[in-house]
Design an enzyme around this catalytic site. Sequence first.
Site, PDB file in Angstrom:
ATOM      1  N   GLU A 160      41.652  41.915  35.577  1.00  0.00           N
ATOM      2  CA  GLU A 160      42.249  40.773  34.901  1.00  0.00           C
ATOM      3  C   GLU A 160      41.179  39.814  34.402  1.00  0.00           C
ATOM      4  OE1 GLU A 160      46.218  40.476  37.787  1.00  0.00           O
ATOM      5  OE2 GLU A 160      44.797  38.811  37.675  1.00  0.00           O
ATOM      6  N   CYS A 161      41.296  39.397  33.171  1.00  0.00           N
ATOM      7  CA  CYS A 161      40.496  38.327  32.589  1.00  0.00           C
ATOM      8  C   CYS A 161      39.004  38.541  32.847  1.00  0.00           C
ATOM      9  CB  CYS A 161      40.973  36.972  33.087  1.00  0.00           C
ATOM     10  SG  CYS A 161      40.507  35.607  32.000  1.00  0.00           S
ATOM     11  N   GLY A 162      38.393  37.814  33.784  1.00  0.00           N
ATOM     12  CA  GLY A 162      36.974  37.997  34.057  1.00  0.00           C
ATOM     13  C   GLY A 162      36.634  39.405  34.495  1.00  0.00           C
ATOM     14  N   GLY A 170      43.238  43.697  31.115  1.00  0.00           N
ATOM     15  CA  GLY A 170      43.415  42.785  30.001  1.00  0.00           C
ATOM     16  C   GLY A 170      43.211  41.349  30.448  1.00  0.00           C
ATOM     17  N   MET A 189      36.574  41.461  31.418  1.00  0.00           N
ATOM     18  CA  MET A 189      35.329  41.225  30.679  1.00  0.00           C
ATOM     19  C   MET A 189      34.180  42.038  31.270  1.00  0.00           C
ATOM     20  SD  MET A 189      35.914  37.108  30.289  1.00  0.00           S
ATOM     21  CE  MET A 189      34.168  36.741  30.126  1.00  0.00           C
TER      22      MET A 189
END
Length: 458
Positions: free
Chosen positions: A331-333, A431, A336
């Site tokens: 998720e998110c970080g 995502g 990334m």
Amino acid sequence: MLIPRILFCAGSSGSGKTLITCGILQALINRGLKPASFKCGPDYIDPMFHTKVLGTKSRNLDTFFADDETLRYLFVKNASDCDIAVMEGVMGYYDGLGGVSTDASTYDVQKATGTPAVLIVNGRGASTSLAATVKGFCDFRPDSNIKGVIINHIKAGMYPVLKEYLERECNVQVLGYAPEVPDLVLESRHLGLVMPHEIINLKERLMKLADVLAETIDLDRLVKLAETAPEIEAAAPVKAELKCEKSVKIAVARDEAFCFIYEDNLALLRDLNAEIVEFSPIRDMEIPDDVKGLILYGGYPELFAKELSENRTMRESIKRAYESGMPVIAECGGFMYLHEVMEDGEGNEYRQVGIVKGKAYKTDRLGRFGYVNLTENSGDFFKGYGNPGRIPAHEFHYYDSTCCGADFHAAKPVGKRNWDCMISEGNLLAGFPHLYYYGNPKTAEVFMSKCNKYGEKK
């Protein structure tokens, strides 16, 4: 159950809720009480400050993520062994979905739990006008349940006068005040407050704050107000159909870079028979031995892009595990970090894990933020388990990606804004959206089932 409880709310963000909540939590501990703490809304960082005080994990209460019955269940589950429960509001008391509703607001949590609310008002540069503010908040909804007031940012000499005036004009208890304490200001970053570990001598500062508030706030009256909360009860959610028969070891990244974790997510995984093993992508050389699944939640990986990149053995370990079929949620970080390349805060590029074929890059504004409802477009993470249905989620990020995915559709709960997002593959769900598993337990159930099957194959 009869659980004494209190909720601190305010007129807006930046009103001092977190600082005052932490100071009161510490003051209650100093009195020999055992408090539990909760943060209204999807915030990750404020609960870390609560945890710094308590030494035990703080939890979230969010009426967008969970229906009222589930919310009450989670509250009772996490507060039943404590002397008093303290809730910190989010944003302004009535601020809800789309900026035009009280749904999913702090007020909504108060209604769901029947908790007496204490309004924190900013006394800087104001006097009798505070009565208009307090009366407005108390009367805006007939069931506001605002029973007390704490005045922030005033001097000792003004307090007795304002206390008498507000109690007379507004028919509400004024429980105390918080004076200016210059060395106890909490600084902010783009996703909220700086992290607790970044503040020098934070524990000592909070102890000092507790000593101050113990003198300026009537803690006896505060506790008595909390004791007026009615009994609260809730049935447990329906038992999961996909609970694993044997314990399944799941690796969860947790360090300075990956720390945006809903504790109730981990609790639900444990209820499904997960054995959670935490590790650091910054410092550990590889993922833990014998794990059957991997979760990378959000945080601030951009602040550690160089360190994450230089830990080549960890990056290779994660990629090997994924390529072997190990189920991965990011998720998110965490999403990334799975990219081929990620920029740091200065725009420098660093090679990362390489599962997601693209670059995570910095932007100058919040592109997509707030609550969303996710529905499946395509992808096969849930293949064989049926359509997952609506998945409530939350986005808040200044970064974007050249490969955001399009296997899910995100729609704002109010308004028409929508977009495609997320990668849903056989063993990867990744995502920018943050998921709260009690909002749709199927995500956790399918993940655990996949991890169990992966372990059997291995």
